[in-house]
Design an enzyme around this catalytic site. Structure first.
Site: not given
Length: 724
Positions: A64, A301, A459, A523
């Site tokens: 890169h 890139h 989270e 859940h």
């Protein structure tokens, strides 16, 4: 070296001449527009750096190059003029931390590590980029174990959250240990990002949180070249990023000429370091692949430019196109003073700490312990030696075990994703980690000395920030996160990065089975344990009661180079007299032994009590059932072969049946059959859910009886795994 000599473009462009002209025109345009204020020496350093990157990628025709080339002036500003670090003492405690969140531009960091004098990063090592050397210090993305690399980066956005964790670590240490006459912790965190990092949710979660916390010791440097893999950024993003960062509570500084304006970048970086109340976002406009035929295009890139293009870049800069990997004496001299400057920082800091220890002896001893990553010798004495006899949810047991430790020992920082009432991780008189001027509607306040972190419903960022806290210095911080187990699916990429980096982070995962009840299949974690049991260098531990929960925490705290998930129940579980905190470290052990057994029942975590109840009923039917507790597959796997045989006794022809309401995958190694679950959960109260899925005692007895009859009728089944 293996430089390609053909004139075809590695990026597959069919119109080489057109692209070459476009690149030259871009170079010409920026040369005309920019007010460089560059010295001849700086100009030479920038050109040398860019050509070195081009050669390093062309050598093995990969890598890169574009971003690293465009960021050259940023790197000179940082490593030469602003950043405080010690190349010959890479682990100097009060060094500035640098995170390369856009990790694909790793040659940017590797090359500056070489030029500034990091001993391990020799020129030969630098040239190992994309080679087949197994001892290469230049992997395709930076890795934490190499000198000068603070965190492993690659999955975009993770580095941003890591940097937030590093900055929080500094703030906490400053608040606890610094005195007006002794700023023994004074480092700054710098985070380099690209356009793609600002599209990843984890980065945006962390950016929002850092602005809320007013982390003025954190600076993000945005390599704004407006390019991602698929094309220009406006293909997917047209937002006003400066307005967004301002709205998130950041100061914003613009640099228009990021390819050449070293003086302006240095001024911006110094202004960011001097900020008193906000983190800083420096928006630096650059051109990806500057000087190449594909400058400014997405093809710059991720592919080498091609030998002809690299040769032309050298002609453009006045270098010999037939020479490769050139680092002149001018460049060497430009960076030559940095190792000695770094050692002066180290010596000055050590002298300051010695003075601090004389002036504040108790804090000095404690601070040295933190620097060395030591816990108090008798930390285990803080754990209760016994627990109440009544049934207790193991999430509550976690609090009984760990909260006295967290309350007393400052290495531990504890966070939750907006679930404090559910995860039982708070302690009496805790102080929250907050900006001291924050005034909340709910009345909860804090300061930077606090060690309880309200992450909000973030989270993924919670776990990635915790990786940054853990990476500040080995075991100076032992972060603990907490949420429902199911939501660690949201956090999985960060949990994986912690395992990859051998960082000690402890994840307290509650509500870990169908027994959590009415919240239903969204859940109830059926499949998630398999992900974490398969993940290398991670301990997934399901304790069965309070005593095993104590063992789980002891094991996690002693696992210095390994993250741990302690997986606990929402519902109450009986206290089992035969469990042992010490034997949790074995991964699996015998709870009830019977000679000449007909079957072994393997109980796991919240379902160990189901295995014991089933065994009791089976014995009433003259079926001899022995019972194992099996809290951690990985810990069991590393035990000696004889221990594993003696525990399982499958080699004596005794079939083993595991009882766990998770997907059965993986239990084939340890069991012959499984009472497991192969569908999503169901919204029912806990006991009703267990009955619905066949985990009540009568149903389990029938399953075991049926299996034993099957293997009598078809002995070949003993060699096959049977799902009951």
């Amino acid at each position: 070296m293996h430089l390609a000599e053909d004139t075809t473009q590695a990026n597959g462009s069919s119109d080489y001449g057109k692209n070459m002209m476009k690149g030259l025109q871009r170079e010409e345009k920026i040369e005309q527009a920019a007010v460089h204020n560059l010295s001849d020496e700086q100009d030479h350093v920038l050109k040398t750096f860019r050509l070195l990157i081009a050669d390093l990628c062309q050598q093995f025709n990969g890598g890169h190059p574009g971003g690293a080339i465009g960021m050259a002036a940023i790197g000179v500003a940082l490593w030469k003029y602003v950043m405080r670090y010690a190349p010959h003492t890479p682990t100097y405690f009060d060094r500035d931390r640098f995170v390369l969140s856009n990790g694909h531009t790793c040659l940017f960091q590797y090359t500056f590590l070489h030029l500034t004098g990091y001993k391990a990063m020799t020129l030969e090592q630098l040239k190992s980029y994309h080679s087949d050397r197994v001892d290469a210090l230049c992997p395709g993305h930076p890795e934490i174990e190499h000198e000068g690399i603070e965190v492993t980066t690659g999955p975009l956005g993770q580095g941003v959250a890591n940097a937030v964790g590093l900055a929080m670590a500094t703030k906490n240490l400053q608040a606890i240990y610094n005195k007006p006459d002794f700023d023994i912790v004074s480092n700054h965190t710098w985070c380099m990002i690209g356009d793609a990092c600002l599209q990843e949710g984890v980065a945006l979660e962390a950016i929002s949180f850092a602005g809320h916390l007013k982390l003025n010791n954190l600076t993000i440097i945005y390599d704004n070249n407006q390019v991602t893999c698929d094309g220009s950024v406006d293909l997917t993003n047209t937002e006003d990023i400066n307005a967004k960062m301002t709205a998130c509570g950041w100061d914003v500084i613009d640099i228009e000429d990021g390819c050449f304006d070293i003086e302006g970048i240095v001024a911006a970086l110094n202004k960011a370091r001097a900020s008193t109340d906000k983190p800083t976002f420096i928006n630096v406009r650059t051109i990806i692949g500057l000087g190449s035929a594909v400058a400014g295009d997405a093809v710059a890139h991720g592919a080498a430019f091609g030998a002809a293009d690299v040769a032309n870049m050298k002609r453009l800069y006045g270098f010999n196109p037939k020479e490769h990997f050139i680092i002149t004496e001018t460049v060497r001299n430009f960076f030559a003073d940095l190792p000695s400057r770094g050692q002066e920082l180290v010596q000055s800091w050590e002298k300051k700490v010695q003075g601090y220890e004389s002036e504040y002896p108790e804090l000095g001893v404690e601070f040295r312990g933190r620097v060395d990553g030591r816990l108090p010798e008798k930390w285990k004495d803080l754990i209760p030696t016994s627990f109440p006899d009544q049934p207790t949810a193991t999430r509550k047991s976690s609090g009984l075990v760990f909260n006295p430790i967290a309350q007393t020992i400052k290495n531990f920082v504890v966070g939750t994703a907006d679930l404090s009432p559910s995860v039982n991780m708070t302690w009496k008189d805790k102080v929250d980690f907050q900006h001291p001027d924050l005034k909340t509607t709910c009345g909860i306040t804090g300061n930077y000395s606090g060690r309880y972190i309200h992450y909000g419903v973030r989270e993924h960022a919670m776990c990635a920030i915790s990786n940054g806290l853990a990476a500040f210095a080995p075991n100076t911080f032992i972060p603990t996160t907490s949420s429902f187990f199911m939501f660690y699916l949201y956090a999985a990429p960060a949990v994986r990065m912690g395992a990859l980096q051998q960082l000690q982070v402890i994840h307290a995962a509650t509500h870990d089975s169908i027994g959590m009840g009415e919240d239903g299949p969204t859940h109830q974690p059926i499949e998630l344990a398999n992900l974490y049991r398969a993940m290398p260098n991670l301990l997934y531990i399901r304790p069965a009661d309070s005593e095993e929960t104590a063992g789980a925490w002891i094991t996690a705290i002693e696992a210095k180079n390994t993250p741990t998930i302690i997986s606990t129940s929402r519902h109450t579980l009986p206290q089992i007299p035969q469990t042992s905190r010490d034997r949790v470290a074995k991964g699996g052990y015998v709870i009830e032994e019977i000679e000449d057994a007909d079957v072994t029942l393997i109980g796991v975590g919240a379902e160990l009590c189901h295995a014991l109840d089933t065994a009791k009923e089976l014995r009433a039917k003259n079926i001899k059932a022995r019972v194992l507790s099996f809290p951690c597959q990985r810990l069991f796997d590393v035990q000696p072969t004889q221990y594993k045989r003696d525990t399982l006794r499958r080699h004596k022809g005794i079939p083993a049946i595991v009882i766990e309401p998770y997907a059965p995958n993986g239990w084939e190694r340890w069991a012959d059959a499984a009472a497991c679950v192969k569908r999503f959960g169901h919204s029912l109260p806990g006991k009703a859910a267990y009955k619905y899925f066949g985990f009540d005692t009568p149903a389990l007895v029938k399953k075991v009886e049926s299996y034993l009859q099957q293997i009598r009728d078809d002995p070949l089944l003993r060699g096959e795994f049977v799902d009951l």
